[in-house]
Design an enzyme around this catalytic site. Sequence first.
Site, mmCIF file in Angstrom:
data_model
loop_
_atom_site.group_PDB
_atom_site.id
_atom_site.type_symbol
_atom_site.label_atom_id
_atom_site.label_comp_id
_atom_site.label_asym_id
_atom_site.label_seq_id
_atom_site.Cartn_x
_atom_site.Cartn_y
_atom_site.Cartn_z
ATOM 1 N N LYS A 81 0.821 -1.213 0.000
ATOM 2 C CA LYS A 81 0.000 0.000 0.000
ATOM 3 C C LYS A 81 0.852 1.259 0.000
ATOM 4 C CE LYS A 81 -3.196 -2.666 2.813
ATOM 5 N NZ LYS A 81 -2.221 -3.664 3.281
ATOM 6 N N HIS A 112 -3.467 3.580 0.714
ATOM 7 C CA HIS A 112 -3.757 3.050 2.043
ATOM 8 C C HIS A 112 -4.911 3.768 2.748
ATOM 9 C CE1 HIS A 112 -1.638 0.821 5.579
ATOM 10 N NE2 HIS A 112 -2.943 0.757 5.678
ATOM 11 N N SER A 159 -7.889 1.616 -0.183
ATOM 12 C CA SER A 159 -8.150 1.027 1.123
ATOM 13 C C SER A 159 -8.788 2.096 2.005
ATOM 14 C CB SER A 159 -6.832 0.532 1.744
ATOM 15 O OG SER A 159 -7.047 -0.037 3.016
ATOM 16 N N GLN A 181 -10.017 -2.238 0.058
ATOM 17 C CA GLN A 181 -9.782 -3.002 1.289
ATOM 18 C C GLN A 181 -10.271 -2.172 2.474
ATOM 19 O OE1 GLN A 181 -5.972 -4.194 3.836
ATOM 20 N NE2 GLN A 181 -5.942 -5.259 1.859
ATOM 21 N N SER A 208 -9.185 -7.112 9.445
ATOM 22 C CA SER A 208 -9.750 -7.334 10.785
ATOM 23 C C SER A 208 -11.057 -8.126 10.699
ATOM 24 C CB SER A 208 -9.980 -5.999 11.505
ATOM 25 O OG SER A 208 -8.769 -5.316 11.707
ATOM 26 N N LEU A 210 -11.966 -10.717 12.090
ATOM 27 C CA LEU A 210 -12.374 -11.281 13.377
ATOM 28 C C LEU A 210 -12.611 -10.188 14.419
ATOM 29 C CD1 LEU A 210 -9.867 -14.284 13.592
ATOM 30 C CD2 LEU A 210 -12.147 -14.221 12.558
ATOM 31 N N PRO A 213 -9.196 -8.937 17.613
ATOM 32 C CA PRO A 213 -8.959 -9.239 19.033
ATOM 33 C C PRO A 213 -7.464 -9.229 19.330
ATOM 34 C CG PRO A 213 -9.466 -11.247 17.819
ATOM 35 C CD PRO A 213 -9.710 -10.105 16.878
ATOM 36 N N SER A 258 -2.308 -13.916 11.832
ATOM 37 C CA SER A 258 -1.847 -14.746 12.937
ATOM 38 C C SER A 258 -0.505 -15.335 12.551
ATOM 39 C CB SER A 258 -2.840 -15.877 13.248
ATOM 40 O OG SER A 258 -2.313 -16.703 14.278
ATOM 41 N N ASN A 267 -7.749 -21.129 10.687
ATOM 42 C CA ASN A 267 -8.327 -20.121 9.797
ATOM 43 C C ASN A 267 -8.500 -20.653 8.384
ATOM 44 O OD1 ASN A 267 -8.370 -18.271 11.911
ATOM 45 N ND2 ASN A 267 -6.370 -17.411 11.392
#
Length: 316
Positions: A81, A112, A159, A181, A208, A210, A213, A258, A267
């Site tokens: 980006k 970005h 993005s 994005q 993000s 999820l 977290p 991760s 995942n």
Amino acid sequence: MRSDMARLRCGKTIPLLGMGTYCPKKNQESTISAVHQAIKIGYRHFDTAKIYGSEEALGTALGQAISCGSVQREDIFVTSKLWSSDHHDPISALTQTLKTMGLEYLDSYLVHWPIKLKPGVSEPVPKEDEFEKDLGIEETWQGMERCLEMGLCRSIGVSNFSSKKIYDLLDFASVSPSVNQVEMHPLWRQSNLRELCEENKIHVSGYSPLGAPGNCWGSTAVIEHPVIKSIALRHNATPAQVALRWGMSKGASVIVKSFNGARMRENKRALEIKLDDQDLLLIDQLEEWKLMRGDFLVNQTTSPYKSIEQLWDNEI
């Protein structure tokens, strides 16, 4: 086309599951190791950015994997980006990114943020006097189009662009963005933006997915939501897998970060889950909330953006 892929307007395919490489501590060795693990597990879509500090490590890992024959360059989809202080010269910025990563081209190069910072600003949370008053996105986008013409990237996109920003961009763009994005997950579903992007053949890629977290701007609210947990139980899956599969079911690619091998495998198994119409309806009925990265940035800086709405729409 494979079910784990989406086709961009430029003709390229993008894997629906991507690996994010943002590393707050900018630990090069851990990033290199994680990317090697991801390739072995089957990841083929990797996301980075100049401001993440992971371009060099990602490029090193990919170069090593390609050299030893673990993967072919044409099988890898790499996104980076344009940082907000480089809007004045996207060509030089991308040229430097390619040099840093040791690559001949990117598969996708994104603007970005729809904000412009003064040249040289390299902090992710800028100060008020580091913002440029004039966004100048038309000139920036012309530079992005030139990057595409020069073969420095295979597609260009944006993005964190709102519907209004997309409309503005489409008014003057000679080449429409292939990707937008944005943050996207079951508690921030981006329905209106996704509809606009679909109408204009712009692929939505969700970061993000999820709810971030473990990050200072994120929350466990997505993976701990009772509805998400109940759907996961019914499918013998994890809440994370349900959240990821929901994003993919909307036609979006999802960028999940991760560096833990077990989590990466978990995942990736989201690709095997089949959510039914009732599952999707239940998720679409969840109350949305938006106190995520945008609000964190607003609250941590004295920038002219005093709310997430202003940062999102840039209406000041």
